[in-house]
Design a protein around this motif. Structure first.
Motif, PDB file in Angstrom:
ATOM      1  N   SER A 259       0.142   3.539   7.148  1.00  0.00           N
ATOM      2  CA  SER A 259       1.380   3.141   7.827  1.00  0.00           C
ATOM      3  C   SER A 259       1.729   4.042   9.009  1.00  0.00           C
ATOM      4  O   SER A 259       2.792   3.867   9.613  1.00  0.00           O
ATOM      5  CB  SER A 259       2.536   3.084   6.830  1.00  0.00           C
ATOM      6  OG  SER A 259       2.626   4.298   6.132  1.00  0.00           O
ATOM      7  N   THR A 261       2.175   7.428   9.061  1.00  0.00           N
ATOM      8  CA  THR A 261       3.134   8.506   8.792  1.00  0.00           C
ATOM      9  C   THR A 261       2.782   9.806   9.511  1.00  0.00           C
ATOM     10  O   THR A 261       3.633  10.418  10.173  1.00  0.00           O
ATOM     11  CB  THR A 261       3.219   8.764   7.270  1.00  0.00           C
ATOM     12  OG1 THR A 261       3.213   7.505   6.595  1.00  0.00           O
ATOM     13  CG2 THR A 261       4.458   9.540   6.917  1.00  0.00           C
ATOM     14  N   ASP A 318      -7.612   3.532  11.824  1.00  0.00           N
ATOM     15  CA  ASP A 318      -7.783   2.984  10.473  1.00  0.00           C
ATOM     16  C   ASP A 318      -8.867   1.919  10.560  1.00  0.00           C
ATOM     17  O   ASP A 318      -9.055   1.287  11.604  1.00  0.00           O
ATOM     18  CB  ASP A 318      -6.474   2.364   9.950  1.00  0.00           C
ATOM     19  CG  ASP A 318      -6.450   2.284   8.431  1.00  0.00           C
ATOM     20  OD1 ASP A 318      -5.768   3.107   7.782  1.00  0.00           O
ATOM     21  OD2 ASP A 318      -7.137   1.394   7.872  1.00  0.00           O
ATOM     22  N   ASP A 346     -13.931   3.126  11.916  1.00  0.00           N
ATOM     23  CA  ASP A 346     -14.410   3.616  10.616  1.00  0.00           C
ATOM     24  C   ASP A 346     -14.630   5.121  10.765  1.00  0.00           C
ATOM     25  O   ASP A 346     -15.408   5.553  11.625  1.00  0.00           O
ATOM     26  CB  ASP A 346     -15.725   2.898  10.273  1.00  0.00           C
ATOM     27  CG  ASP A 346     -16.274   3.333   8.918  1.00  0.00           C
ATOM     28  OD1 ASP A 346     -15.835   4.388   8.400  1.00  0.00           O
ATOM     29  OD2 ASP A 346     -17.145   2.610   8.387  1.00  0.00           O
ATOM     30  N   PHE A 347     -13.954   5.900   9.956  1.00  0.00           N
ATOM     31  CA  PHE A 347     -14.052   7.365  10.094  1.00  0.00           C
ATOM     32  C   PHE A 347     -15.494   7.839  10.015  1.00  0.00           C
ATOM     33  O   PHE A 347     -15.896   8.778  10.728  1.00  0.00           O
ATOM     34  CB  PHE A 347     -13.224   8.040   8.991  1.00  0.00           C
ATOM     35  CG  PHE A 347     -13.467   9.518   8.903  1.00  0.00           C
ATOM     36  CD1 PHE A 347     -13.078  10.365   9.934  1.00  0.00           C
ATOM     37  CD2 PHE A 347     -14.111  10.072   7.803  1.00  0.00           C
ATOM     38  CE1 PHE A 347     -13.327  11.732   9.869  1.00  0.00           C
ATOM     39  CE2 PHE A 347     -14.354  11.431   7.728  1.00  0.00           C
ATOM     40  CZ  PHE A 347     -13.960  12.271   8.763  1.00  0.00           C
ATOM     41  N   ASN A 362      -5.875  11.251   4.773  1.00  0.00           N
ATOM     42  CA  ASN A 362      -5.264  10.946   3.481  1.00  0.00           C
ATOM     43  C   ASN A 362      -6.054   9.747   2.929  1.00  0.00           C
ATOM     44  O   ASN A 362      -5.636   8.608   3.057  1.00  0.00           O
ATOM     45  CB  ASN A 362      -3.780  10.623   3.684  1.00  0.00           C
ATOM     46  CG  ASN A 362      -3.051  10.196   2.424  1.00  0.00           C
ATOM     47  OD1 ASN A 362      -1.967   9.627   2.511  1.00  0.00           O
ATOM     48  ND2 ASN A 362      -3.606  10.444   1.260  1.00  0.00           N
ATOM     49  N   LEU A 369     -14.133   2.886  -2.128  1.00  0.00           N
ATOM     50  CA  LEU A 369     -14.217   2.850  -0.679  1.00  0.00           C
ATOM     51  C   LEU A 369     -15.647   2.515  -0.294  1.00  0.00           C
ATOM     52  O   LEU A 369     -16.566   3.280  -0.558  1.00  0.00           O
ATOM     53  CB  LEU A 369     -13.840   4.235  -0.148  1.00  0.00           C
ATOM     54  CG  LEU A 369     -13.817   4.413   1.345  1.00  0.00           C
ATOM     55  CD1 LEU A 369     -12.653   3.674   1.957  1.00  0.00           C
ATOM     56  CD2 LEU A 369     -13.735   5.895   1.663  1.00  0.00           C
TER      57      LEU A 369
HETATM   58  C1  LIG Z   1      -3.975   6.201   1.302  1.00  0.00           C
HETATM   59  S1  LIG Z   1      -4.009   5.238   2.747  1.00  0.00           S
HETATM   60  C2  LIG Z   1      -3.300   6.298   3.941  1.00  0.00           C
HETATM   61  C3  LIG Z   1      -1.819   6.326   3.810  1.00  0.00           C
HETATM   62  C4  LIG Z   1      -1.133   6.944   5.002  1.00  0.00           C
HETATM   63  N1  LIG Z   1      -1.271   8.394   5.010  1.00  0.00           N
HETATM   64  C5  LIG Z   1       0.323   6.525   5.014  1.00  0.00           C
HETATM   65  O1  LIG Z   1       1.204   7.390   4.972  1.00  0.00           O
HETATM   66  O2  LIG Z   1       0.585   5.323   5.008  1.00  0.00           O
HETATM   67  C6  LIG Z   1      -5.707   5.246   3.179  1.00  0.00           C
HETATM   68  C7  LIG Z   1      -6.046   4.436   4.424  1.00  0.00           C
HETATM   69  O3  LIG Z   1      -7.426   4.674   4.716  1.00  0.00           O
HETATM   70  C8  LIG Z   1      -7.948   3.515   5.329  1.00  0.00           C
HETATM   71  N2  LIG Z   1      -9.441   3.583   5.254  1.00  0.00           N
HETATM   72  C9  LIG Z   1     -10.223   3.365   4.186  1.00  0.00           C
HETATM   73  N3  LIG Z   1     -11.500   3.596   4.519  1.00  0.00           N
HETATM   74  C10 LIG Z   1     -11.529   3.959   5.809  1.00  0.00           C
HETATM   75  C11 LIG Z   1     -12.563   4.338   6.719  1.00  0.00           C
HETATM   76  N4  LIG Z   1     -13.835   4.370   6.330  1.00  0.00           N
HETATM   77  N5  LIG Z   1     -12.221   4.681   7.975  1.00  0.00           N
HETATM   78  C12 LIG Z   1     -10.931   4.628   8.375  1.00  0.00           C
HETATM   79  N6  LIG Z   1      -9.913   4.274   7.565  1.00  0.00           N
HETATM   80  C13 LIG Z   1     -10.211   3.951   6.300  1.00  0.00           C
HETATM   81  C14 LIG Z   1      -7.332   2.387   4.545  1.00  0.00           C
HETATM   82  O4  LIG Z   1      -7.345   1.184   5.289  1.00  0.00           O
HETATM   83  C15 LIG Z   1      -5.921   2.938   4.280  1.00  0.00           C
HETATM   84  O5  LIG Z   1      -5.028   2.442   5.252  1.00  0.00           O
END
Ligand SMILES: C[S@@+](CC[C@H](N)C(=O)[O-])C[C@H]1O[C@@H](n2cnc3c(N)ncnc32)[C@H](O)[C@@H]1O
Length: 434
Positions: A259, A261, A318, A346-347, A362, A369
């Protein structure tokens, strides 16, 4: 065992309250508010997530508010006038709420509680006819019924108003349903929107009565309308950023932004935007209903705190475009859209956008995943990616438990432990290989 009786029926209070009544007829509520609330130096208590006290202390010091020397689990006490309490609500990024200590006394029986509570000038603190919540905690005390303690406090506060011909606070049943009320940790319960809350802490027969000056918890800045799975609380995100040394001028990438944050909090730190007025429209605070509140004084504090330009580059990434859209909507409400670059990425398959800065992650550690089947494998993969692609970057990585932290292979300078969604979590902070 504490006798279940109403102290109002048993206390010889009439001569005392009649005297108070006479005094109240001579002095207006406004003058009392000035005398008892506006003018004195109070004891304030900034409640925070256990583990983040040092950051709250540092934030208070930056505001010129000197934290008390004593270490308290889950909060920091500081002296200050009403304006200082308002400033704490406006500026503290990492606190959960700000309490105003109203009274502190020995209480072995409900009669003690009633006598001391009715003697406090509540009409100077609370608005007439307000919806009032009472929350309490009790440890090691002769009086051991929370419901009796709370009803006694309510009765005494109402008596105080009634004796002076003022509209009494409304009974609890008139307060909007408080779904967050937690029987174990009531003192941490949220104040229902628009209500006032008194918190009583009875410890070893000594009671501390505090008034919640914040209302809704401070992490509810007002801009996070679009939530994704497992968002981090805004004040925890700020605590992690500050613990990692994020400051104006630094670059930031949140590579799994959800989101948004971290990116939004970072934008506000970079521009000095106070969290208390970071949303459009800005959130409100419980103290705004107090008789001592002055709108011009508040407007002045807000004006002094205006944002400044920044050259920080803040990037929110994201893998999920729908999530990025939600983050962008939140940033818009937070006045931070122009400060944040949103990128689908994609990270594990992307490069840093600039040479150095702070990388925040985070990860969705409770979920599967891609091909990653467990949290340990996920964090190994993250560490490998930081090593190979983010050389020279500082990092802050949120993880669920200590056992994962023990196997984290990168150099770490510090860690921050906190509760996240009621569960223990930590952030490891360090620097990737040069
Ligand atoms: C736990 S949430 C993060 C919450 C965020 N810190 C917040 O306050 O809303 C994890 C996020 O990682 C993203 N995600 C998952 N795999 C990913 C990847 N390989 N690369 C980038 N983003 C990824 C998901 O789409 C998700 O939005």
């Amino acid at each position: 065992m504490q006798a279940m009786r109403s102290p109002a029926d048993t206390m010889p209070i009439m001569p005392y309250t009649r005297a108070m009544n006479d005094a109240a007829s001579q002095v207006s509520v406004e003058r009392r508010a000035k005398k008892h609330v506006k003018a004195p130096v109070h004891r304030w208590f900034a409640v925070c997530s256990p583990g983040t006290e040092a950051i709250v202390r540092a934030e208070l010091a930056t505001l010129g508010l000197e934290p008390a020397a004593v270490d308290i689990h889950g909060g920091v006490e500081f002296p200050g006038r009403l304006d200082d309490g308002m400033r704490a609500n406006l500026h503290l990024r990492t606190a959960a709420r700000i309490l105003l200590r109203v009274a502190s006394f020995r209480a072995r029986a409900v009669e003690d509680v009633f006598r001391e509570t009715v003697a406090q000038p509540w009409e100077a603190f609370l608005p007439q006819g307000c919806r009032l919540q009472i929350a309490s905690t009790i440890h090691g005390s002769r009086l051991n019924s929370r419901s009796l303690l709370e009803s006694t406090i309510r009765e005494a506060v109402c008596r105080r108003f009634a004796d002076q011909g003022l509209a009494v606070p409304l009974p609890e049943s008139a307060v909007a349903a408080d779904t967050t009320r937690n029987t174990k940790t009531d003192a941490a319960a949220l104040t229902a929107a628009g209500a006032q809350a008194i918190q009583a802490r009875l410890d070893s027969d000594h009671i501390e009565l505090s008034l919640d000056s914040s209302g809704e918890l401070l992490h509810r800045r007002g801009w996070r309308r679009e939530a994704v799975a497992a968002p981090i609380r805004e004040n925890l995100a700020a605590a992690i950023l500050l613990a990692a040394g994020f400051a104006p001028g630094m670059n930031l990438v949140d590579a799994m932004c959800g989101s948004g944050t971290f990116a939004i909090e970072a934008a506000h730190i970079a521009t000095g935007t106070p969290p208390g007025i970071s949303a459009t429209p800005p959130r409100t605070f419980a103290f705004m209903e107090w008789p001592a509140f002055s709108r011009p004084a508040w407007d002045h504090l807000c004006k002094l705190a205006g944002p400044v330009p920044t050259d920080s580059e803040i990037v929110a990434r994201d893998i999920d475009p729908a999530v990025l859209q939600a983050a962008s909507t939140n940033a818009d409400l937070a006045g931070a859209t122009t400060l944040i670059i949103f990128e689908p990425a994609d990270f594990f398959d992307s490069a840093p956008p600039c040479p150095s800065g702070l990388l925040v992650l985070n990860p969705p550690y409770g979920l599967r995943l891609d091909a990653t089947r467990d949290a340990a494998a996920l964090y190994r993969r993250i560490a490998t990616t930081i090593s190979s692609r983010w050389a020279g970057w500082r990092y802050a990585v949120v993880m669920p438990d200590q056992s994962l932290a023990r196997t984290w292979p990168l150099q770490t300078d510090s860690s921050l432990r906190f509760l996240h969604g009621g569960l223990k979590a930590l952030a490891l902070i360090g620097k990737g290989p040069a």
